[in-house]
Design a protein around this motif. Structure first.
Motif, PDB file in Angstrom:
ATOM      1  N   ILE A 159      19.377   4.704   5.741  1.00 24.73           N
ATOM      2  CA  ILE A 159      18.036   3.471   4.685  1.00 24.73           C
ATOM      3  C   ILE A 159      17.891   2.495   5.883  1.00 24.73           C
ATOM      4  O   ILE A 159      19.142   2.105   5.737  1.00 24.73           O
ATOM      5  CB  ILE A 159      18.550   3.452   3.008  1.00 24.73           C
ATOM      6  CG1 ILE A 159      18.056   4.616   2.184  1.00 24.73           C
ATOM      7  CG2 ILE A 159      17.319   2.399   2.660  1.00 24.73           C
ATOM      8  CD1 ILE A 159      18.402   4.612   1.143  1.00 24.73           C
ATOM      9  N   VAL A 160      16.953   1.913   5.846  1.00 30.68           N
ATOM     10  CA  VAL A 160      16.889   0.386   5.666  1.00 30.68           C
ATOM     11  C   VAL A 160      16.089  -0.296   4.996  1.00 30.68           C
ATOM     12  O   VAL A 160      14.420   0.051   4.919  1.00 30.68           O
ATOM     13  CB  VAL A 160      16.241   0.231   7.405  1.00 30.68           C
ATOM     14  CG1 VAL A 160      16.233  -0.995   7.906  1.00 30.68           C
ATOM     15  CG2 VAL A 160      16.351   1.220   8.315  1.00 30.68           C
ATOM     16  N   TYR A 161      16.205  -1.428   4.466  1.00 27.68           N
ATOM     17  CA  TYR A 161      15.391  -2.420   3.756  1.00 27.68           C
ATOM     18  C   TYR A 161      14.590  -3.203   4.713  1.00 27.68           C
ATOM     19  O   TYR A 161      14.945  -3.942   5.344  1.00 27.68           O
ATOM     20  CB  TYR A 161      15.809  -3.075   2.626  1.00 27.68           C
ATOM     21  CG  TYR A 161      15.691  -4.321   1.796  1.00 27.68           C
ATOM     22  CD1 TYR A 161      14.961  -3.200   1.294  1.00 27.68           C
ATOM     23  CD2 TYR A 161      15.059  -5.505   2.559  1.00 27.68           C
ATOM     24  CE1 TYR A 161      14.604  -4.724   0.389  1.00 27.68           C
ATOM     25  CE2 TYR A 161      14.624  -5.707   1.604  1.00 27.68           C
ATOM     26  CZ  TYR A 161      13.265  -6.008   0.697  1.00 27.68           C
ATOM     27  OH  TYR A 161      12.863  -6.392  -0.086  1.00 27.68           O
ATOM     28  N   THR A 162      13.365  -3.149   4.405  1.00 26.95           N
ATOM     29  CA  THR A 162      12.200  -3.474   5.174  1.00 26.95           C
ATOM     30  C   THR A 162      11.237  -4.924   4.440  1.00 26.95           C
ATOM     31  O   THR A 162      11.091  -5.530   5.270  1.00 26.95           O
ATOM     32  CB  THR A 162      11.295  -2.576   5.598  1.00 26.95           C
ATOM     33  OG1 THR A 162      10.417  -1.724   5.232  1.00 26.95           O
ATOM     34  CG2 THR A 162      12.129  -2.392   7.017  1.00 26.95           C
ATOM     35  N   GLY A 163      11.692  -4.044   2.962  1.00 27.84           N
ATOM     36  CA  GLY A 163      10.174  -4.765   2.803  1.00 27.84           C
ATOM     37  C   GLY A 163       9.042  -3.732   2.751  1.00 27.84           C
ATOM     38  O   GLY A 163       8.893  -2.494   3.953  1.00 27.84           O
ATOM     39  N   ASN A 164       8.178  -4.278   2.255  1.00 26.48           N
ATOM     40  CA  ASN A 164       6.397  -3.637   2.590  1.00 26.48           C
ATOM     41  C   ASN A 164       5.737  -4.192   3.430  1.00 26.48           C
ATOM     42  O   ASN A 164       5.376  -5.342   2.988  1.00 26.48           O
ATOM     43  CB  ASN A 164       5.950  -3.763   1.391  1.00 26.48           C
ATOM     44  CG  ASN A 164       6.790  -1.875   0.439  1.00 26.48           C
ATOM     45  OD1 ASN A 164       6.811  -0.797   1.043  1.00 26.48           O
ATOM     46  ND2 ASN A 164       6.427  -2.243  -0.515  1.00 26.48           N
ATOM     47  N   PRO A 165       5.068  -3.897   4.359  1.00 21.13           N
ATOM     48  CA  PRO A 165       3.874  -4.513   5.506  1.00 21.13           C
ATOM     49  C   PRO A 165       2.741  -5.447   4.663  1.00 21.13           C
ATOM     50  O   PRO A 165       1.978  -4.168   3.617  1.00 21.13           O
ATOM     51  CB  PRO A 165       3.639  -2.995   5.907  1.00 21.13           C
ATOM     52  CG  PRO A 165       4.343  -2.556   6.330  1.00 21.13           C
ATOM     53  CD  PRO A 165       5.232  -2.553   4.527  1.00 21.13           C
ATOM     54  N   VAL A 166       2.703  -6.300   4.784  1.00 21.16           N
ATOM     55  CA  VAL A 166       1.185  -6.859   4.055  1.00 21.16           C
ATOM     56  C   VAL A 166       0.438  -7.477   5.488  1.00 21.16           C
ATOM     57  O   VAL A 166       0.307  -7.440   6.720  1.00 21.16           O
ATOM     58  CB  VAL A 166       1.535  -8.115   3.572  1.00 21.16           C
ATOM     59  CG1 VAL A 166       0.366  -8.945   3.405  1.00 21.16           C
ATOM     60  CG2 VAL A 166       2.530  -8.007   2.181  1.00 21.16           C
ATOM     61  N   ARG A 167      -1.002  -6.921   5.312  1.00 19.05           N
ATOM     62  CA  ARG A 167      -1.883  -7.326   6.246  1.00 19.05           C
ATOM     63  C   ARG A 167      -2.149  -8.601   6.828  1.00 19.05           C
ATOM     64  O   ARG A 167      -1.787  -9.826   5.839  1.00 19.05           O
ATOM     65  CB  ARG A 167      -2.964  -6.839   5.422  1.00 19.05           C
ATOM     66  CG  ARG A 167      -3.294  -6.101   5.012  1.00 19.05           C
ATOM     67  CD  ARG A 167      -4.751  -5.235   4.405  1.00 19.05           C
ATOM     68  NE  ARG A 167      -4.525  -4.946   3.062  1.00 19.05           N
ATOM     69  CZ  ARG A 167      -5.962  -5.946   2.117  1.00 19.05           C
ATOM     70  NH1 ARG A 167      -7.252  -5.679   3.062  1.00 19.05           N
ATOM     71  NH2 ARG A 167      -5.494  -5.665   1.220  1.00 19.05           N
ATOM     72  N   SER A 168      -2.007  -8.835   7.877  1.00 21.65           N
ATOM     73  CA  SER A 168      -1.830 -10.010   8.036  1.00 21.65           C
ATOM     74  C   SER A 168      -3.364 -11.217   8.352  1.00 21.65           C
ATOM     75  O   SER A 168      -2.560 -12.234   8.456  1.00 21.65           O
ATOM     76  CB  SER A 168      -1.982 -10.624  10.201  1.00 21.65           C
ATOM     77  OG  SER A 168      -2.916  -9.467  10.292  1.00 21.65           O
TER      78      SER A 168
END
Length: 364
Positions: A159-168
């Motif tokens: 597991i790597v906690y990255t958060g969820n990507p948001v459109r730029s």
């Protein structure tokens, strides 16, 4: 030789837009990288991905139908056919890594990649992991997650906690409140609600708002209403006499404008919606979709509600209680400010870059 990556998944904007954000981050890191998307034939990724400038191939795969069990008769055959096609795509394209973002096409392509010994990375967006990702996790190299506490679903060392990507165009938007209000033809001095049911619309939110349209006018509150395609004509007809205060759209491409215009947001609780609302710091009432796999939208929303970062109205109670909750929040400045402060603390603007770096580690 440029590196090659397949990104698989889709079905809704909640899977597609994070996938495109990851692709953009990879392309920014390696300009000559070759990226191929694999989606489900007939789903919105087949339109949205080429619009973003990427190639896509489709698999004839559908999800498990929970509302009509008889529609699942052909599912095993479609899954087997999809696995064969996925294997053919992998052998032809020969990727260095495969990324799964969830959605129908994610499982066959990652399963086939794992059988062929190609490194795979799972991007699990929700706070409650889906069955497919739990199965795929056993042989995945890395699992990027958007929530804490995912060790109960996946091996902790992956597991790597990255958060969820948001459109730029949302995370880096420079649009002003005045420009946003002008764009929608609204008065900058009046409180504004943005109601959005995800890219496909939300029946209960739409049916809860329709009887409230006169009240929006009476209270002098403005509404930006994204209905989805299915409800658009009904909403347009219902709102025609309230056009000064109610602006109806089937789909909004300039979400940064809608967020900037809003004082309060009513939304489903998909992972993408939550990630965006944390970044734009908006007081939000979530109405989770109750039929999402493992009821993950309720779990997503509760992770914010428990931190006093959002409010929640249950789907089956929306028609009777959403109006009171909504107008109460619009009038309660102190509560809005508290929710704004708490949701802002959960925002993550560089998840796409962090995930792209994890993908690159698979071949370095």
């Amino acid at each position: 030789m440029p590196h090659k990556v397949i990104i698989a998944g889709g079905g809704t904007g909640g899977h597609i837009f994070p996938a495109i954000a990851i692709a953009n981050a990879l392309r920014k890191a390696e300009q000559d990288i070759d990226i191929l998307f694999v989606g489900a034939t007939g789903k919105m990724e087949m339109e949205k991905v080429p619009q973003a400038g990427y190639k896509i191939e489709g698999l004839e795969i559908v999800g498990f139908n929970r509302s009509n069990i008889f529609k699942n008769i052909l599912l095993p055959f479609k899954l087997i056919r999809s696995l064969f096609k996925a294997k053919a795509i992998l052998k032809r394209f020969q990727p260095d890594a495969v990324v799964g973002v969830g959605g129908y096409a994610s499982f066959p392509i990652l399963k086939a990649a794992q059988r062929l010994g190609i490194p795979t990375l799972i991007q699990e967006q929700n706070s409650y992991a889906g069955k497919s990702n739990k199965i795929l996790a056993r042989n995945a190299a890395k699992i990027c997650v958007g929530y804490d506490g995912m060790e109960k679903f996946f091996p902790a060392d992956k597991i790597v906690y990255t958060g969820n990507p948001v459109r730029s165009n949302i995370s880096q938007s420079s649009v002003s409140k005045a420009d946003a209000m002008t764009h929608f033809g609204l008065d900058v001095n009046k409180p504004t609600v943005f109601a959005v049911g995800g890219s496909l619309g939300a029946k209960s939110i739409n049916e809860s708002l329709q009887p409230l349209l006169a009240e929006f006018v009476n209270r002098d509150v403005q509404l930006i209403w994204q209905t989805g395609k299915l409800y658009y004509d009904t909403a347009k007809a219902a709102s025609s006499q309230y056009a000064s205060h109610v602006k109806v759209f089937d789909f909004i491409n300039v979400m940064d404008f809608a967020y900037k215009a809003a004082d309060v947001v009513v939304s489903r609780a998909g992972a993408l919606a939550i990630a965006e609302l944390c970044v734009v710091k908006k007081p939000t009432i979530f109405v989770p979709y109750p039929f999402a796999a493992e009821d993950h939208q309720t779990a997503n929303a509760m992770s914010l509600v428990s931190k006093h970062a959002a409010l929640l109205v249950k789907d089956d109670a929306a028609r009777t209680t959403l109006g009171n909750e909504l107008f109460s929040l619009v009038n309660n400045k102190a509560l809005r400010e508290q929710l704004e402060t708490n949701i802002a603390a959960l925002g993550n603007t560089n998840a796409d870059v962090v995930i792209a770096k994890e993908v690159q580690k698979l071949w370095s």
